[in-house]
Scaffold this motif. Structure first.
Motif, PDB file in Angstrom:
ATOM      1  N   ALA A 394       0.823  -1.218   0.000  1.00  0.00           N
ATOM      2  CA  ALA A 394       0.000   0.000   0.000  1.00  0.00           C
ATOM      3  C   ALA A 394       0.851   1.259   0.000  1.00  0.00           C
ATOM      4  CB  ALA A 394      -0.953  -0.005   1.188  1.00  0.00           C
ATOM      5  N   SER A 395       1.882   1.260   0.835  1.00  0.00           N
ATOM      6  CA  SER A 395       2.721   2.460   0.962  1.00  0.00           C
ATOM      7  C   SER A 395       3.955   2.420   0.069  1.00  0.00           C
ATOM      8  CB  SER A 395       3.167   2.631   2.414  1.00  0.00           C
ATOM      9  OG  SER A 395       4.019   1.558   2.803  1.00  0.00           O
ATOM     10  N   LYS A 396       4.158   1.297  -0.612  1.00  0.00           N
ATOM     11  CA  LYS A 396       5.343   1.099  -1.457  1.00  0.00           C
ATOM     12  C   LYS A 396       6.636   1.264  -0.655  1.00  0.00           C
ATOM     13  CE  LYS A 396       3.075   2.918  -5.647  1.00  0.00           C
ATOM     14  NZ  LYS A 396       3.200   3.919  -6.732  1.00  0.00           N
ATOM     15  N   SER A 397       6.642   0.773   0.572  1.00  0.00           N
ATOM     16  CA  SER A 397       7.837   0.870   1.412  1.00  0.00           C
ATOM     17  C   SER A 397       8.818  -0.232   1.041  1.00  0.00           C
ATOM     18  CB  SER A 397       7.458   0.737   2.887  1.00  0.00           C
ATOM     19  OG  SER A 397       6.552   1.753   3.262  1.00  0.00           O
ATOM     20  N   GLY A 398      10.061   0.155   0.828  1.00  0.00           N
ATOM     21  CA  GLY A 398      11.077  -0.816   0.454  1.00  0.00           C
ATOM     22  C   GLY A 398      11.716  -1.478   1.652  1.00  0.00           C
TER      23      GLY A 398
END
Length: 467
Positions: A394-398
């Protein structure tokens, strides 16, 4: 033929300077023994220890016709026995070179005129830079010398080509990039778009940024724009909708030459013979290498458009000879290899195979990976694709870079019998199998890759990473 693997490994460790290798770890043995590749057939290679691997990356995007094609070896042998070498300076040629050049001019997109040869994609892009400068000098625009590339674009690692490459680790400690080079934004909608921004809106913004950069630098100083039709080493990223249409409008507005770097995409990888044809790109100059000989012999080419060549020819009486060339420009063995390879590419319709089997490959990748909790994006075109991993969709956190998730997945795949490449700039698993790959072989590649991803996903969960 059996070889003494211990002796070969020792000689290698003591004498070879390996590209893109952690040299101290290799010298100390921390990386283990060098992998000694011994044979190859189809899409598989075998090392000197008997381990067989599916080469899901075609060497380095290059072995398009697969390994072990006897007709290419025979063409190389025939030419070597007949004439192993002669130069192409001062209007010398060979039959293979003349036929190859005629073939490339006719098959290439756009209005092409002549072909200049080198040995690698890097040196071909060095030639392209010199052609941009030469062309503008000859038409009285001596200040029009800057070349704009893109962040995460890859164009080689020689001095000028390495400068055009838009990756910092190619520049660090190497005194690059040169001041003639500027970089503009990467065309990757997934990471670069604003909330709610469509692909077309994103493409329009990237084109506007390019327009602004040219205005800031001064349109009278910008001579060229170099780009891959599909980003390769920068993440195997197809262009967003409307990108090339918008970019070409800006280049024409400012009288900027377009160099299409087709080193990876040329000769069928996208499902079209050239990436330019796939995306309606009208290049002024085209760079090819890799698939030109399928890696069977080092050969590259700078294909020169009529607009550029006519200026060069018309200035010849005034300035004299075209003063650029290499000892091995138009090497007869390379030309023979290229003609044999292109015979196979055309006869077996490998662009068509890339299109049809590639469509199946893309669909299977999305079916198997798109809904996994650690997969942010599955992308690709033809027989080139990437899966990018994140901690939160959802947040595109790597992931933390120290976790090396992409590298671990690549290693897990290799342990299971598949070479798939961990790409830079994130946790990305890249694929570019030979263009002879079948649907059944796609199933093998997907099966191994899925198992590798699930192994590492389970490890990540056990390590306490929330996903």
């Amino acid at each position: 033929m059996s070889i003494d693997t211990k002796a070969i490994a020792a000689m290698d460790r003591n004498s070879v300077l390996h590209p893109f290798t952690q040299l101290k770890d290799f010298a100390s043995g921390k990386l283990g023994e060098p992998t000694i590749i011994e044979t190859g057939k189809g899409i598989r290679i075998q090392d000197a220890y008997g381990k067989e691997l599916i080469d899901g990356f075609a060497g380095l995007y290059c072995v398009n016709i697969g390994y072990g094609r006897d007709e290419v070896a025979e063409a190389i042998s025939r030419q070597a026995y007949r004439l192993a070498y002669y130069h192409s300076y001062a209007a010398h040629t060979t039959d293979e070179l003349a036929m190859l050049s005629d073939r490339l001019v006719k098959m290439a997109p756009g209005q092409m005129s002549k072909v200049f040869y080198g040995m690698s994609g890097s040196d071909a892009n060095e030639t392209q830079a010199k052609l941009v400068w030469y062309y503008n000098n000859l038409r009285g625009k001596a200040n029009k010398k800057r070349i704009i590339s893109r962040d995460r674009g890859y164009h080689g690692c020689t001095v000028m080509a390495g400068s055009m490459t838009g990756m910092k680790f190619y520049h660090d400690h190497m005194d690059l990039p040169l001041p003639q080079i500027a970089h503009t934004g990467v065309p990757h909608h997934y990471w670069g778009s604003y909330d709610g921004e469509t692909e077309r809106e994103f493409s329009a913004r990237r084109a506007k940024e390019l327009d602004q950069l040219i205005e800031e630098l001064g349109p009278d100083t910008v001579g060229g724009f170099i780009a891959e039709p599909v980003l390769g080493t920068g993440g195997i990223t197809p262009p967003p909708e409307g990108y090339w249409e918008a970019i070409q409008t800006v280049l024409k507005k400012h009288d900027v030459l377009l160099i299409a770097d087709e080193v990876i995409t040329g000769f069928g990888r996208t499902g079209s013979m050239f990436g330019c044809q796939h995306y309606d790109i009208e290049p002024d100059l085209i760079t090819v290498a890799k698939g030109l000989t399928s890696g069977y012999f080092p050969l590259s080419a700078a294909i020169v458009g009529k607009k550029v060549y006519d200026v060069i020819e018309n200035a010849a009486d005034r300035i004299g000879a075209f003063s650029h060339g290499f000892t091995y420009s138009g090497h007869p063995i390379g030309a023979a290899a290229a003609n044999a390879v292109l015979d196979i590419v055309e006869r077996e319709d490998l662009a068509g195979n890339s299109r049809t089997v590639g469509a199946y490959f893309q669909a299977q990748l999305k079916e198997k990976f798109a809904q996994l909790p650690i997969v942010g994006e599955v992308r690709g075109v033809g027989l080139m694709a990437a899966v990018e991993f994140v901690t939160d969709r959802a947040s595109k956190s790597g992931f933390d870079a120290q976790m090396k998730v992409g590298a671990r997945i690549s290693k897990a795949a290799r342990d299971l019998g598949l070479i798939a490449r961990a790409m830079p700039h994130g946790d990305i698993l890249g694929f570019a199998p030979p263009l002879v790959t079948t649907r059944e072989e796609v199933d093998e590649i997907i099966d191994i890759a899925e198992r590798a991803v699930r192994v590492v996903m389970d490890q990540v969960i056990q390590e306490g990473q929330k996903i």
